[in-house]
Structure formats: C-alpha cells, structure tokens
Write a protein that holds these residues in place. Structure first.
Motif, PDB file in Angstrom:
ATOM      1  N   SER A 214      -7.216  11.749 -61.890  1.00  0.00           N
ATOM      2  CA  SER A 214      -7.041  13.106 -62.428  1.00  0.00           C
ATOM      3  C   SER A 214      -6.665  14.059 -61.315  1.00  0.00           C
ATOM      4  O   SER A 214      -5.731  14.844 -61.444  1.00  0.00           O
ATOM      5  CB  SER A 214      -8.328  13.601 -63.076  1.00  0.00           C
ATOM      6  OG  SER A 214      -8.782  12.680 -64.001  1.00  0.00           O
ATOM      7  N   PHE A 215      -7.425  13.969 -60.201  1.00  0.00           N
ATOM      8  CA  PHE A 215      -7.167  14.903 -59.119  1.00  0.00           C
ATOM      9  C   PHE A 215      -5.777  14.690 -58.521  1.00  0.00           C
ATOM     10  O   PHE A 215      -5.110  15.637 -58.135  1.00  0.00           O
ATOM     11  CB  PHE A 215      -8.253  14.796 -58.043  1.00  0.00           C
ATOM     12  CG  PHE A 215      -9.538  15.474 -58.452  1.00  0.00           C
ATOM     13  CD1 PHE A 215      -9.513  16.580 -59.283  1.00  0.00           C
ATOM     14  CD2 PHE A 215     -10.768  15.001 -58.030  1.00  0.00           C
ATOM     15  CE1 PHE A 215     -10.685  17.214 -59.677  1.00  0.00           C
ATOM     16  CE2 PHE A 215     -11.949  15.629 -58.417  1.00  0.00           C
ATOM     17  CZ  PHE A 215     -11.910  16.726 -59.240  1.00  0.00           C
TER      18      PHE A 215
ATOM     19  N   MET B  15      -3.001  17.523 -58.436  1.00  0.00           N
ATOM     20  CA  MET B  15      -2.415  17.880 -57.141  1.00  0.00           C
ATOM     21  C   MET B  15      -0.893  17.848 -57.249  1.00  0.00           C
ATOM     22  O   MET B  15      -0.205  18.755 -56.796  1.00  0.00           O
ATOM     23  CB  MET B  15      -2.895  16.853 -56.111  1.00  0.00           C
ATOM     24  CG  MET B  15      -3.083  17.406 -54.725  1.00  0.00           C
ATOM     25  SD  MET B  15      -4.030  18.910 -54.714  1.00  0.00           S
ATOM     26  CE  MET B  15      -3.065  19.827 -53.550  1.00  0.00           C
ATOM     27  N   LYS B  16      -0.394  16.791 -57.882  1.00  0.00           N
ATOM     28  CA  LYS B  16       1.057  16.657 -58.043  1.00  0.00           C
ATOM     29  C   LYS B  16       1.629  17.831 -58.818  1.00  0.00           C
ATOM     30  O   LYS B  16       2.656  18.395 -58.445  1.00  0.00           O
ATOM     31  CB  LYS B  16       1.388  15.353 -58.788  1.00  0.00           C
ATOM     32  CG  LYS B  16       1.596  14.177 -57.862  1.00  0.00           C
ATOM     33  CD  LYS B  16       2.124  12.995 -58.662  1.00  0.00           C
ATOM     34  CE  LYS B  16       2.262  11.764 -57.779  1.00  0.00           C
ATOM     35  NZ  LYS B  16       2.452  10.553 -58.580  1.00  0.00           N
ATOM     36  N   SER B  17       0.946  18.193 -59.905  1.00  0.00           N
ATOM     37  CA  SER B  17       1.498  19.278 -60.719  1.00  0.00           C
ATOM     38  C   SER B  17       1.442  20.594 -59.952  1.00  0.00           C
ATOM     39  O   SER B  17       2.318  21.443 -60.089  1.00  0.00           O
ATOM     40  CB  SER B  17       0.793  19.371 -62.072  1.00  0.00           C
ATOM     41  OG  SER B  17      -0.450  19.974 -61.925  1.00  0.00           O
ATOM     42  N   ALA B  18       0.401  20.758 -59.114  1.00  0.00           N
ATOM     43  CA  ALA B  18       0.333  21.982 -58.300  1.00  0.00           C
ATOM     44  C   ALA B  18       1.457  22.004 -57.273  1.00  0.00           C
ATOM     45  O   ALA B  18       2.001  23.057 -56.947  1.00  0.00           O
ATOM     46  CB  ALA B  18      -1.024  22.070 -57.597  1.00  0.00           C
ATOM     47  N   MET B  19       1.815  20.827 -56.766  1.00  0.00           N
ATOM     48  CA  MET B  19       2.854  20.759 -55.745  1.00  0.00           C
ATOM     49  C   MET B  19       4.246  21.066 -56.306  1.00  0.00           C
ATOM     50  O   MET B  19       5.193  21.290 -55.556  1.00  0.00           O
ATOM     51  CB  MET B  19       2.866  19.368 -55.097  1.00  0.00           C
ATOM     52  CG  MET B  19       1.681  19.097 -54.201  1.00  0.00           C
ATOM     53  SD  MET B  19       1.391  20.378 -53.002  1.00  0.00           S
ATOM     54  CE  MET B  19       2.229  19.691 -51.602  1.00  0.00           C
ATOM     55  N   GLN B  20       4.350  21.066 -57.630  1.00  0.00           N
ATOM     56  CA  GLN B  20       5.627  21.426 -58.255  1.00  0.00           C
ATOM     57  C   GLN B  20       6.041  22.846 -57.881  1.00  0.00           C
ATOM     58  O   GLN B  20       7.211  23.162 -57.825  1.00  0.00           O
ATOM     59  CB  GLN B  20       5.524  21.323 -59.787  1.00  0.00           C
ATOM     60  CG  GLN B  20       5.420  19.912 -60.309  1.00  0.00           C
ATOM     61  CD  GLN B  20       6.658  19.113 -60.036  1.00  0.00           C
ATOM     62  OE1 GLN B  20       7.762  19.515 -60.394  1.00  0.00           O
ATOM     63  NE2 GLN B  20       6.503  17.990 -59.364  1.00  0.00           N
TER      64      GLN B  20
ATOM     65  N   SER C 232     -10.661  18.270 -65.300  1.00  0.00           N
ATOM     66  CA  SER C 232      -9.584  18.927 -66.038  1.00  0.00           C
ATOM     67  C   SER C 232      -8.812  19.918 -65.180  1.00  0.00           C
ATOM     68  O   SER C 232      -7.683  20.256 -65.479  1.00  0.00           O
ATOM     69  CB  SER C 232     -10.152  19.633 -67.269  1.00  0.00           C
ATOM     70  OG  SER C 232     -10.963  20.702 -66.861  1.00  0.00           O
ATOM     71  N   GLN C 233      -9.443  20.417 -64.116  1.00  0.00           N
ATOM     72  CA  GLN C 233      -8.758  21.434 -63.314  1.00  0.00           C
ATOM     73  C   GLN C 233      -9.066  21.301 -61.840  1.00  0.00           C
ATOM     74  O   GLN C 233     -10.103  20.774 -61.448  1.00  0.00           O
ATOM     75  CB  GLN C 233      -9.179  22.831 -63.780  1.00  0.00           C
ATOM     76  CG  GLN C 233      -8.503  23.233 -65.078  1.00  0.00           C
ATOM     77  CD  GLN C 233      -8.865  24.645 -65.465  1.00  0.00           C
ATOM     78  OE1 GLN C 233      -8.482  25.586 -64.800  1.00  0.00           O
ATOM     79  NE2 GLN C 233      -9.610  24.785 -66.555  1.00  0.00           N
ATOM     80  N   LEU C 234      -8.153  21.816 -61.058  1.00  0.00           N
ATOM     81  CA  LEU C 234      -8.302  21.819 -59.621  1.00  0.00           C
ATOM     82  C   LEU C 234      -7.813  23.187 -59.158  1.00  0.00           C
ATOM     83  O   LEU C 234      -6.959  23.772 -59.800  1.00  0.00           O
ATOM     84  CB  LEU C 234      -7.404  20.714 -59.052  1.00  0.00           C
ATOM     85  CG  LEU C 234      -7.730  20.099 -57.708  1.00  0.00           C
ATOM     86  CD1 LEU C 234      -9.109  19.464 -57.739  1.00  0.00           C
ATOM     87  CD2 LEU C 234      -6.712  19.007 -57.395  1.00  0.00           C
ATOM     88  N   ASP C 235      -8.368  23.689 -58.078  1.00  0.00           N
ATOM     89  CA  ASP C 235      -7.932  25.001 -57.615  1.00  0.00           C
ATOM     90  C   ASP C 235      -7.499  24.898 -56.153  1.00  0.00           C
ATOM     91  O   ASP C 235      -8.231  25.292 -55.252  1.00  0.00           O
ATOM     92  CB  ASP C 235      -9.089  25.998 -57.778  1.00  0.00           C
ATOM     93  CG  ASP C 235      -8.611  27.424 -57.640  1.00  0.00           C
ATOM     94  OD1 ASP C 235      -7.428  27.607 -57.272  1.00  0.00           O
ATOM     95  OD2 ASP C 235      -9.397  28.340 -57.883  1.00  0.00           O
TER      96      ASP C 235
END
Lengths: 325, 269, 262
Positions: free
Chosen positions: C7-8, C12-17, C108-111
């Motif tokens: 999940s993390f 992380m990948k989606s944040a790196m977008q 579900s979430q990462l900040d």
C-alpha cells in the motif's frame, strides 16, 4: 438594431504548460500553446428571443457565453449587447444581466437563502419595495415558499437550481444566460423549470440564451438554435428545420390480424420482423409516408400501427458525426 | 450622503450577514475557547519556567501578552470556506457578473466574521480568568486611556489582517494550491504577529524592526498600548504606522485582485 | 505486513506523479518546522536555560518530539484525517474488504510532505547531540529508536481518540487537538518544567514523559527520576499500551457505527 450583434467574434486562449521532459528545469520552463476556442462567429439575436446554444463539450459554448457576459475579452471581432460592448464597461453591462452557471453556486452555502437574496438586493442596488414584490413573484412561481429560511446546503438539487434561478432574476435582467440549467434534475423538476422559463421569456420579455446537452430542453424551449463545433458556428436557425434536415429515417411498426402479403413492402422499404410485428424503415425524402401508407393497408388487416420519428438524441449524435465534430 | 449610503450598502450588508453567520458557529467557538485556553496556559507555564522568578514584572507583562494573543486568535485566520469554494468550483465567474467592487466586498466579509468570532471567544475567556489563580491572570490595562487606545487599535488590527488575507487569497486564486503557500504565510503571520513568541521577547537589537513590520500591526501594537498608555505623539506615531500599513497592504491587495480578475477576463480562469 | 508495504509503495508512487508540487510542499514543511525551531532558538537566546535544562538539551527534546510526531503524521494520515474519510463515505468501502480495519485505515493514506518536518527534527537532534557530550553506547542508540517508535504509537493513539469521536456526531471535535497538537507543543519541552497538574497529565494520561522525556533525559545524562537504567527501556512501552487501549476503544466505536449507521 438587434439586441445582440456579433461580428467576426473570435477567442484564442494561450496556455503555458509544464514540459513533459527536461528534468529539474520543468519547474520553471513553460511551453506556450494556443487554443482557438471561438473562430469568426457572426450572429444577431433580437430582444425577447429564447435561443439554444448546442454543441459537444469544448465546442466553444461557454466561451461564447463568457464573451457575451463580458467575463472574457475576445481576441478578435466585435460584439454589442443593447448597444454596449460587454467587456468595455463590464460593471454597467452586468447590472442588466443575469446568469446561472450550472453546477456552480452564487448563493451562500451556510446561510438561509433569503439572506443571499437580501445581499443580491444590495449588490444590484434594488429598491426595497420593488425587490420584495419581485421576490414574492419568483418565490411563488418557483415554489420556494418553504425553503427561504433554509441554508442552501439543506436543499435538494432541484430546489437549489430554482433558488439559483430566483437569485439571478431578482434584478429583472434584460438578458439571462443559463448554462445547463436542468443538469442532474429529475423529470418533474425539469418540467417545472421549463414551464417557468417559457413564462419568464414570454411574459417577462427576458431574452434568454441557454446552453444545454438536453434535447428535451431544446424541444420544449427554443425555437431557434445555434450549433457550435470546434469553435465555429455551424448552424443558426429554426430548430424544426435542423431536425428535418437530419431527421431522414422513420420507422413504422405494423401488426396484422391473420396473414399479410408484405412482398410489395419489402421492395419499397427495409423490413424486419419483431415477433408478430413488421418494422419498416424508410426515408420520407424518397418514399413519402403518403405513398407508403396505402401499401401497408393493402397488405392485410392492420391491427396496430405506430410511426416513430428518430429519437432526438440519436439525431443530434448523427448531426455531430456528419458535421465531423 | 444618500448616494454614499447606496454605494456602501452591499458592503455593509455583507458585513452584517457574515457577522450573523459567525454567531451560528457555536461549536467551533467552544472548541476554539478550549484550545486557546489550553495553549495560553501552556505558554504561561513555559514563561514562568523561563523567567524562573528573575523578573516578576516582565513575567506579568508576558502573561498579559499571551492572554491577549490567545483571546484574539480568531482574528488571525479566516475560517471562511465560501471564497475557497468559489475559487475551487470555478464559481469565480459569478464574481465577474456582479456590479460591485469584489475586493472591498470580500474584505468587508472577512472583517465581519473576525470581529464577531473574536468577540465570541474573548468574552468567555475573560470569564475564565476569574477561575485562575491571580498569578496566571491577565493584568488590567495600564489606564482607562490605555484601554481606549487598545480597543481602537484592535479595530485597525483587524483591518490590517483582512487586507493581508486578501493578498493571500489573491495568491490562492493564482495557484489554486492552498496548502503549501498558505501554510507558510500563516506561520509567518503567527510568528511575526507575536502569537508564537511575544514580539517583546525577540532579540533586543531587532526590536525596532520587529515592532514596525506589518504583522506587528495586527495585535502586537495594540497590546503594547494596553500595557503602556502612550502619550499623544507616541500614540499618533503608533496609530500612524498601523494606518500606513493598512493602506500599503490594501494597495497591494487591490492591485493583485485586479490583476487576477483581469487575467480571468482575458484567459477565462 | 506485505499488504502494508505494498500500500505504502503504491501511495508513494502516486505521490511521485506530482513531483514538483510534492517538492514544494516538502519545502513548505521544512520552513514550517524550521520556523518553530527558530522560535525555540529565539527564546533560548534570551533565557539560556529552562529550569535545569541547557539550551542544547532543550533542542534535543525538540528534535525527538518533532521527528516522531512528523513520522506519525507521515504514516498515520489515514487516522489523523479520519474525519474526512468517514464524511466522504469512504470508510464504508473498507468494511467490505477482508482485512483488519485499522490496518486498512492506516494503509489508505500517506502524507509524504512530513518528510520535511522530520528532516528538521533529525537535524535538531544531530546539532544538539554534536554540541552535548553524550557517552553514546549501542544501548542508548537502541533506546532512542525505541523512544521514537513508542512516541509514534502514543501519538497515533491520541489521533485515534479523534477518529473514534467521528462515529458519534460530536461537534467541536477539534478540542481533541489539545492533546495531539497541544501535546506536541507542550512536550517538545521536558515536562518537569511545568506545574504538577500538567506534568501529571502528560506523564500518566497521555504519557509523553514515560515514552520520551524520562528515557531521553537519561540518555542526556540528566535523569528526571531515580529509576535504575534498565527501567528506561520499559517505560516507553506505555506508548504501546496506550495505543492498544485506544485500538480497543476505536473498534468499539466501529461496532457502534455499524449497528446504528450514523
């Protein structure tokens, strides 16, 4: 002189996009991109008309509306509304027009809608008495009695849209812009809204310009439509004429009692079976219905017969296809 | 006169409506009250430990400073979602079809919300003072004159803050990404208005600079008047600085709004 | 564990977008926490000592608090932002999946922005440690790791109080911020500088002292209590206990939510 007059109206947007490649320099480098949204539009609209503006997404409908409201300045051409150029004296211009941008709200979320109306009264500098009379009339016509003290967030979508309409008509604008006013509404709400708009147009004499994807809206409200595609005005005229031009195929569904000899029909039209029924597809342009009907009657004892014109949505889809939109 | 009334009516109405609306947010006021009292006490305990009995008068002044900052905390920030909603949903188009001055409209709205919001938290916090042991309480103002100067100056402070917020709003209109820049601006505002650490405790060499920068005009200037009734020339200087900053910030804010709205007019938002 | 890891990685990948936007936000966090550090520095430059603590010791406490809190926000955003999660109805979809609920919420979430705050916290620890003469041993390093981990669990537990209150339509939920963010602001200073009631609150109720201050004070060579050193490896476990307790409370809230359907 016409109420609205547009000559060679054009708008090109300039966007600056971050380049897709180029490492860290993407943070500040920008690529310039020109997007023509409206090209050389010419039209006139008379006072009291109710005109529909249709076209697929990105055709230039909202650009046209924004130009006419004075929100946008064009890159070319001229336009006057009631003798004034909208973007030149925007504040004076907007005093006389109303707008409902569908899915956006002009009323405040957390306060009773009456308070929002009160604020609009002062924004447009309306006289107390005149405002009260107008508000009563609109509340009555739009059936808003029970909700005046409810905040916007508690209203259903239909009630919300009626409240928005009320807000945009309080100052009795000469010109009303509606951007997809019936989107998301249920059937009953749509009917009520259309009836109200017709009334407002006919009795109040308000000129209304309407953008919509809903063909039922068009049929119910507009005698005149303008079709936009790729930023160009492709058609401007009566809705009927437009429908006739593209409404080329009719279907006739017939059920016979006992046997029927359909050989003559097969020669004239395309025939398919659907259980007991025969479905005849034909083009009225080459085979008038008046010629086909006697042949249908001659073929056997008709129990039931229905004539179906093309569905409007299909028709518009076809029109977009043929205009290569 | 009549014309002036008509001209100002929309702005007065929006002020009044926003003030009324704020009175509805009682739960938020209660939450704010508890939070502010807690933070106030923690700061006061911290300063008590820091002074360690060395300078009782300075400690008294610092305690008073902390309480006033906490009482007027609501003044610092906007809790108004309407403008954000409007920007996010693209409803800014509605701004452009209104025959009024948008900048003035939103500033009046902010002032209404903050004055009432701050009042709703301040009054109960004054009552809370009575429950506290004397050494933790706020001190009385230096004199009735000081109180009067303080009240007037707080009014100017609110104006100053709302003009500042309008600048932040203009930046938000441009970037649409509130989180990063807003967070930094808000912290800057909190720090340099004296909420985190009283400005009076900033290094002595920097005091002149600290005292006359714009954020100090929000509340710090008023607190200094509360604690020390100024003679007329000094008072005039302090109020003059407040007014000057209001005018400067207002000019910047108006220019940015005009630019932003104008961009929307040319570019379609 | 694998589920959490995956999940993390996805998050992380989606944040790196949105790399440039993320970079800006990380920088913003560095500035924000740096600002708080600056504030502490300003105070210390005026007063030099707080109680019996030297400036650099205070800096060390600040660093431990900020970094463990930032790490909690980094990995525990699902819990910290739970109110919105329930509000948007996304929590219901978790109830449909065959995985432990709390694990799903956490995953579900990462900040990732909080990396910035964490970096400032770590920098404060490093600076303070280099100025102080600490007799480092393997044990002390391990203890510090335990302190950070347990403080994270404690903070997560505090966020879970708020997450539990979401199930009961309680207004003024932000009052709980007094314990979370208020806890951070208060306990970035060692609790023994505060009056007894506050010290007791953060020693036994929200046990930041047990988790962090007692063991860190021992590491700094300024023990706050007369415990024998071995105990400093035991007291941080209070954070774990607190977390487990709050987990029970939260699940009780979930049961109630499912039976009443708020």
């Amino acid at each position: 002189m016409a109420f609205i007059e547009a000559k060679g109206l054009s708008k090109v947007y300039v966007r600056y996009n971050a380049p897709r490649t180029g490492g860290i320099s993407r943070l500040w480098k920008r690529e310039r991109q020109e997007i023509p949204a409206l090209t050389d539009a010419n039209f006139t609209i008379d006072r009291g008309e109710l005109v529909g503006l249709i076209g697929p997404n990105g055709a230039g409908k909202s650009t046209t509306v924004k130009l006419l409201t004075g929100i946008l300045t064009p890159t070319g051409g001229t336009c006057t509304v009631d003798g004034r150029t909208p973007w030149e004296n925007r504040r004076e211009h907007v005093r006389r027009l109303g707008a409902v941008f569908g899915q956006r709200t002009q009323l405040w979320w957390d306060v009773p809608i009456r308070d929002s109306f009160l604020l609009l009264r002062d924004i447009y500098g309306l006289e107390e008495k005149r405002w009260q009379r107008r508000l009563d009339g609109l509340v009555d016509a739009l059936e808003l009695e029970g909700f005046l003290n409810a905040p916007l967030r508690q209203l259903s979508l239909g009630q919300r849209m009626r409240a928005e309409l009320c807000g945009s008509l309080l100052h009795e604008p000469q010109l009303l812009f509606l951007d997809e006013p019936t989107i998301g509404l249920d059937a009953v709400s749509k009917l009520k809204l259309r009836a109200f708009l017709r009334e407002e147009n006919e009795r109040g004499g308000t000129t209304i310009l309407l953008t919509t994807h809903d063909m039922e809206d068009m049929l119910a409200l507009c005698s005149r439509v303008m079709v936009l595609g790729h930023g160009r005005l492709l058609y401007d005229g009566a809705l009927d004429a437009l429908l006739q031009r593209y409404d080329t195929v009719h279907t006739l569904r017939v059920t016979y009692d006992g046997g029927a000899d359909v050989s003559a029909l097969t020669a004239a039209a395309q025939v398919t079976r659907d259980g007991d029924a025969f479905i005849l597809t034909y083009e009225p342009a080459t085979l008038p219905t008046s010629t086909l009907l006697p042949m249908v009657l001659y073929a056997g004892r008709v129990r039931e017969m229905t004539l179906k014109e093309q569905n409007v949505d299909e028709l518009i889809a076809r029109m977009y296809r043929e205009m290569k939109l | 006169m009549r014309q002036l009334m008509t001209k100002w009516r929309p702005y007065l109405t929006v002020f009044r409506l926003r003030a009324l609306q704020e009175t509805q947010y009682r739960a938020a006021a209660l939450g704010g009250l508890v939070t502010q009292v807690f933070f106030g006490l923690v700061y006061i305990f911290l300063y008590t430990a820091l002074y360690a009995g060395s300078d009782p008068q300075a400690l008294r002044d610092t305690i008073t400073y902390v309480w006033i900052q906490q009482m007027f905390f609501r003044m610092m920030f906007s809790n108004d979602g309407e403008l954000t909603n409007l920007i996010m949903s693209g409803g800014v188009a509605y701004m452009l079809v209104r025959p009024i001055d948008q900048h003035r409209f939103w500033v009046c709205r902010e002032v209404g919300g903050r004055l009432v919001g701050a009042g709703m938290r301040m009054l109960p916090m004054l009552l809370v003072q009575l429950l506290l042991p004397v050494e933790l309480r706020i001190s009385l103002p230096d004199s009735p004159v000081a109180l009067l100067q303080f009240v007037l100056s707080v009014g100017l402070g609110v104006l100053c803050l709302c003009e500042l917020t309008s600048i932040i709003d203009a930046i938000n209109m441009k970037t649409l990404d509130r989180r990063g820049i807003s967070a930094i601006l808000n912290l800057t505002m909190l720090t340099f208005s004296g909420n985190v650490i009283p400005l009076t405790l900033f290094p002595d060499g920097l005091q002149t600079l600290v005292r006359y920068q714009p954020f100090a005009q929000a509340l710090d200037a008023s607190i200094r008047m509360y604690q020390h009734a100024a003679a007329l020339p000094e008072w005039a200087l302090n109020v003059g600085v407040q007014i000057a900053w209001i005018l400067i910030l207002r000019a910047i804010g108006r220019a940015m709004w005009a630019r932003q709205l104008n961009n929307m007019i040319v570019q379609g938002g | 564990m694998r589920y959490m890891f995956h999940s993390f990685r996805m998050l992380m990948k989606s944040a790196m977008q949105y790399r440039s936007s993320l970079l800006m936000q990380v920088i913003a966090q560095v500035v924000l926490t740096g600002g708080e550090l600056l504030a502490v520095t300003v105070l210390l430059s005026r007063f030099h000592v707080v109680g019996h603590w030297q400036a650099m010791e205070i800096m060390f406490f600040f660093g431990v608090m900020q970094s463990s809190f930032a790490l909690t926000e980094l990995f525990g955003r699902g819990v910290a932002a739970f109110q919105g999660f329930v509000g948007r109805g996304e929590f219901d979809s978790l109830l449909l999946r065959p995985r432990p609920l709390l694990l799903q919420v956490v995953c579900s979430q990462l900040d990732p922005r909080r990396v910035g705050s964490c970096a400032v916290g770590v920098a404060a620890i490093v600076i303070a440690a280099s100025r102080l003469e600490i007799a480092w041993t393997v044990g002390k390093v391990l203890l510090l790791a335990e302190v950070v981990l347990c403080s994270m669990l404690l903070t997560l537990g505090l966020f879970m109080i708020e997450a539990t209150m979401c199930f009961f339509s309680v207004k003024s939920i932000e009052m709980v911020n007094v314990l979370t963010y208020g806890g951070r602001s208060t306990c970035q200073y060692p609790v023994d500088i505060f009056p007894k009631p506050l010290e007791l609150l953060f020693t036994y109720l929200a046990p930041f002292a047990l988790c962090m201050h007692w063991p860190v004070a021992w590491v700094l060579g300024q023990p706050m209590t007369a415990l024998s050193p071995g105990w400093y490896f035991v007291t941080p476990l209070a954070g774990l206990v607190f977390f487990l307790l709050m987990t029970r409370v939260w699940y009780w809230g979930v049961r109630r939510y499912r039976s009443t359907g708020t």
